[in-house]
Design an enzyme around this catalytic site. Structure first.
Site, PDB file in Angstrom:
ATOM      1  N   HIS A  80       9.743  13.828 -30.789  1.00 17.28           N
ATOM      2  CA  HIS A  80      10.644  14.762 -31.129  1.00 17.28           C
ATOM      3  C   HIS A  80      10.251  16.192 -31.305  1.00 17.28           C
ATOM      4  O   HIS A  80       9.148  16.446 -31.878  1.00 17.28           O
ATOM      5  CB  HIS A  80      11.527  14.510 -32.325  1.00 17.28           C
ATOM      6  N   ASP A  92      17.482   7.984 -30.871  1.00 16.27           N
ATOM      7  CA  ASP A  92      17.769   7.160 -29.860  1.00 16.27           C
ATOM      8  C   ASP A  92      17.195   5.689 -29.651  1.00 16.27           C
ATOM      9  O   ASP A  92      17.649   4.791 -28.758  1.00 16.27           O
ATOM     10  CB  ASP A  92      17.657   7.902 -28.459  1.00 16.27           C
TER      11      ASP A  92
HETATM   12  N1  CMC Z   1       5.498   8.964 -25.305  1.00 14.69           N
HETATM   13  C1  CMC Z   1       4.045   9.157 -24.906  1.00 14.69           C
HETATM   14  N2  CMC Z   1       3.639  10.404 -25.449  1.00 14.69           N
HETATM   15  C2  CMC Z   1       4.233  11.432 -25.713  1.00 14.69           C
HETATM   16  C3  CMC Z   1       5.878  11.325 -26.007  1.00 14.69           C
HETATM   17  C4  CMC Z   1       6.223   9.650 -25.678  1.00 14.69           C
HETATM   18  N3  CMC Z   1       7.416   9.497 -25.948  1.00 14.69           N
HETATM   19  N4  CMC Z   1       6.291  12.096 -26.615  1.00 14.69           N
HETATM   20  C5  CMC Z   1       5.502  13.205 -26.400  1.00 14.69           C
HETATM   21  N5  CMC Z   1       4.337  12.797 -26.015  1.00 14.69           N
HETATM   22  C6  CMC Z   1       2.910  13.352 -25.909  1.00 14.69           C
HETATM   23  C7  CMC Z   1       2.718  14.252 -24.731  1.00 14.69           C
HETATM   24  O1  CMC Z   1       2.435  13.768 -23.522  1.00 14.69           O
HETATM   25  C8  CMC Z   1       1.920  15.483 -25.445  1.00 14.69           C
HETATM   26  O2  CMC Z   1       0.448  15.052 -25.300  1.00 14.69           O
HETATM   27  P1  CMC Z   1      -0.503  16.087 -25.006  1.00 14.69           P
HETATM   28  O3  CMC Z   1      -0.350  17.065 -26.085  1.00 14.69           O
HETATM   29  O4  CMC Z   1      -1.651  15.206 -24.827  1.00 14.69           O
HETATM   30  O5  CMC Z   1      -0.173  17.044 -23.722  1.00 14.69           O
HETATM   31  C9  CMC Z   1       2.320  15.522 -26.889  1.00 14.69           C
HETATM   32  O6  CMC Z   1       2.848  14.182 -27.168  1.00 14.69           O
HETATM   33  C10 CMC Z   1       3.470  16.501 -27.204  1.00 14.69           C
HETATM   34  O7  CMC Z   1       4.480  16.154 -26.426  1.00 14.69           O
HETATM   35  P2  CMC Z   1       5.518  17.523 -25.615  1.00 14.69           P
HETATM   36  O8  CMC Z   1       6.149  17.034 -24.616  1.00 14.69           O
HETATM   37  O9  CMC Z   1       4.520  18.740 -25.670  1.00 14.69           O
HETATM   38  O10 CMC Z   1       6.563  17.579 -26.888  1.00 14.69           O
HETATM   39  P3  CMC Z   1       7.868  18.258 -26.863  1.00 14.69           P
HETATM   40  O11 CMC Z   1       8.272  18.867 -28.235  1.00 14.69           O
HETATM   41  O12 CMC Z   1       7.958  19.194 -25.709  1.00 14.69           O
HETATM   42  O13 CMC Z   1       8.864  17.102 -26.418  1.00 14.69           O
HETATM   43  C11 CMC Z   1      10.276  15.118 -26.338  1.00 14.69           C
HETATM   44  C12 CMC Z   1       9.575  16.214 -27.075  1.00 14.69           C
HETATM   45  C13 CMC Z   1      11.355  14.568 -27.405  1.00 14.69           C
HETATM   46  C14 CMC Z   1      10.890  15.647 -25.077  1.00 14.69           C
HETATM   47  C15 CMC Z   1       9.245  14.148 -26.039  1.00 14.69           C
HETATM   48  O14 CMC Z   1       8.605  13.563 -27.315  1.00 14.69           O
HETATM   49  C16 CMC Z   1       9.792  12.948 -24.901  1.00 14.69           C
HETATM   50  O15 CMC Z   1       9.579  13.188 -24.093  1.00 14.69           O
HETATM   51  N6  CMC Z   1      10.063  12.035 -25.681  1.00 14.69           N
HETATM   52  C17 CMC Z   1      10.820  10.795 -25.040  1.00 14.69           C
HETATM   53  C18 CMC Z   1      12.210  10.867 -24.892  1.00 14.69           C
HETATM   54  C19 CMC Z   1      13.131  11.018 -25.945  1.00 14.69           C
HETATM   55  O16 CMC Z   1      13.252   9.887 -26.674  1.00 14.69           O
HETATM   56  N7  CMC Z   1      13.980  12.201 -26.201  1.00 14.69           N
HETATM   57  C20 CMC Z   1      14.833  11.753 -27.278  1.00 14.69           C
HETATM   58  C21 CMC Z   1      14.730  13.064 -28.302  1.00 14.69           C
HETATM   59  S1  CMC Z   1      15.727  12.574 -29.716  1.00 14.69           S
HETATM   60  C22 CMC Z   1      17.373  12.909 -28.996  1.00 14.69           C
HETATM   61  C23 CMC Z   1      17.780  14.447 -28.829  1.00 14.69           C
HETATM   62  O17 CMC Z   1      17.681  14.976 -29.722  1.00 14.69           O
HETATM   63  O18 CMC Z   1      18.179  14.573 -27.649  1.00 14.69           O
END
Ligand code: CMC
Length: 432
Positions: free
Chosen positions: A308, A366
């Protein structure tokens, strides 16, 4: 008390600039950089807004490190345990829990706005039956301003109030109609003797040829799911609603924009994606393979339902959702739900894995909601639709707060331009 400030030194000129630090009631303070460009000629650069506070708000507070979520000061766990969705709607909109009288009045108002203009039913027939219900929801919600133009003057507080009530009351009807249309069943009209959650289940699952009895445990779970998704501060869809609304667009159009933003798999689309992922994993012995893929930089697969932007701890909503999931499966007599077994094992493995520990990736809201919704009988394509039904109140409360904010301006971010500088036009025959 003297105002806290932060000094910015431009090393190329040696000039110093001072900016006020604004303190909230709780949580990180912000540096007020509204004069930065006029003072220095610089913009800030923050793609994804990871360090940007886009607004002042009094609605929802999140402490992502501690896993805290408060609505108007009340903990989400308390609201999920003791309140109900319509009371939470009132709280989000008005800032305080209602008195008994206010509660009855509000329930009466919402209940009596649940029907949609009959002409709207014809609108559905323009869609393909196999359209994704989010596409239909987005389209029909966008069309609401064509049906209710008597509540689109955003400068009139009374019209704003009516539009807010209409939006919260009609969105479950519109959502259920999208489902009924997709399966070829007749639309089911709302019933005023049912609660918000019961009525949604009734409109989704009743058919005209036989009575439909709402299971109280399922209704309670549905109500809880609605509460858990009601608002979440300045997330992508809420920021979209605020940005759309900042130009003076009407609330129906703004909510349609929010629905479009919510649909993405990184946001509300994740609940649908979680279930698809659990089905794809298929059995516990394949979990390590998927965890390995999620950690592989060269593979764009992510564990859906994990991570998240704000929570770097267990999402408090996921804790409640996990409990509710077990309750619902027990009530419905579902003893062996292979997807739940896979989910629990996946959660266990991921929480012990260094990659997930280091990056503070915990299950989010989720992760469990899809299993509950599947048990209730909701098709996967309706998961994000349900999220939109719940989040509509959050969007409306945030939109209302923005419109009523005297400091409100049209949202207009700037950019770091890295494209071509000015070039002379070359006639087509002279291009190499
Ligand atoms: N599985 C594997 N690696 C992950 C995941 C995951 N679900 N989420 C983040 N990472 C890694 C990512 O690859 C990155 O690694 P690095 O630093 O080596 O590049 C690091 O963790 C930070 O990730 P980020 O994408 O920079 O973080 P963000 O804050 O931009 O993204 C997120 C947050 C929710 C989009 C992401 O965690 C994700 O894509 N999760 C899966 C989708 C999901 O479950 N979304 C629902 C969110 S809760 C409901 C809502 O509020 O809508």
């Amino acid at each position: 008390m003297t105002q806290k400030t932060v000094t910015l030194i431009d090393n190329s000129t040696g000039k110093k600039y001072e900016y006020p630090v604004l303190e909230g009631t709780v949580g990180p303070a912000v540096i007020d950089i509204r004069k930065l460009y006029s003072d220095t000629g610089y913009f800030t650069f923050d793609p994804g807004y990871t360090s940007t506070g886009s607004t002042e708000s009094q609605i929802t507070y999140i402490d992502g490190d501690k896993g805290i979520l408060l609505h108007r000061g009340y903990a989400i766990e308390d609201l999920a345990e003791h309140s109900d969705f319509l009371e939470v709607c009132y709280l989000l909109l008005n800032g305080a829990l209602p008195t008994q009288k206010e509660r009855e009045q509000f329930e009466h108002t919402i209940t009596h706005h649940t029907m949609v203009h009959e002409q709207l039913t014809a609108f559905y027939r323009g869609f393909r039956r196999d359209a994704h219900p989010m596409a239909v929801l987005c389209g029909v919600t966008g069309a609401l301003s064509a049906f209710y133009h008597d509540s689109t003057d955003i400068n009139d507080p009374q019209q704003r109030l009516i539009a807010s009530h209409r939006m919260i009351a009609k969105i479950p009807t519109i959502a259920a109609m999208a489902y009924k249309y997709s399966i070829g069943q007749p639309f089911v009209y709302p019933r005023n003797d049912l609660s918000f959650a019961e009525n949604f289940l009734h409109m989704m699952f009743a058919v005209p040829c036989e009575p439909y009895r709402v299971n109280p445990v399922v209704a309670k779970a549905m109500d809880r799911i609605l509460i858990l998704h009601a608002d979440h501060e300045q997330n992508a869809s809420t920021s979209t609603v605020r940005l759309a609304g900042s130009s003076g667009a009407n609330p129906f159009a703004c909510v349609a924009a929010g629905i479009a933003s919510l649909w993405g798999p990184a946001h509300g689309g994740a609940n649908e994606a979680v279930l698809k992922m659990l089905q794809e994993i298929g059995s516990k012995d394949r979990i390590p393979e998927f965890v390995r893929r999620a950690k592989d930089k060269n593979d764009n697969f992510r564990l859906m339902g994990f991570g998240h932007r704000v929570y770097k701890n267990y999402d408090p909503r996921a804790q409640v959702m996990r409990r509710t999931c077990h309750e619902v499966l027990a009530e419905l007599g579902i003893k062996d739900e292979p997807l739940l077994d896979i989910a629990m094992e996946l959660e266990r493995i991921a929480l012990e894995d260094d990659y997930f520990i280091e990056k503070k990736l915990y299950p989010n809201v989720d992760f469990y909601s899809g299993i509950i919704l599947k048990a209730i009988g909701l098709p996967t394509s309706m998961f994000t639709v349900l999220f939109a039904v719940a989040r509509t109140v959050g969007w409306i409360a945030q939109w209302k707060e923005m419109i009523e904010d005297p400091q409100q301006k049209i949202g207009r971010p700037r950019q770091l331009y890295t494209g071509q500088t000015h070039r002379a036009y070359v006639p087509v025959g002279q291009r190499g």
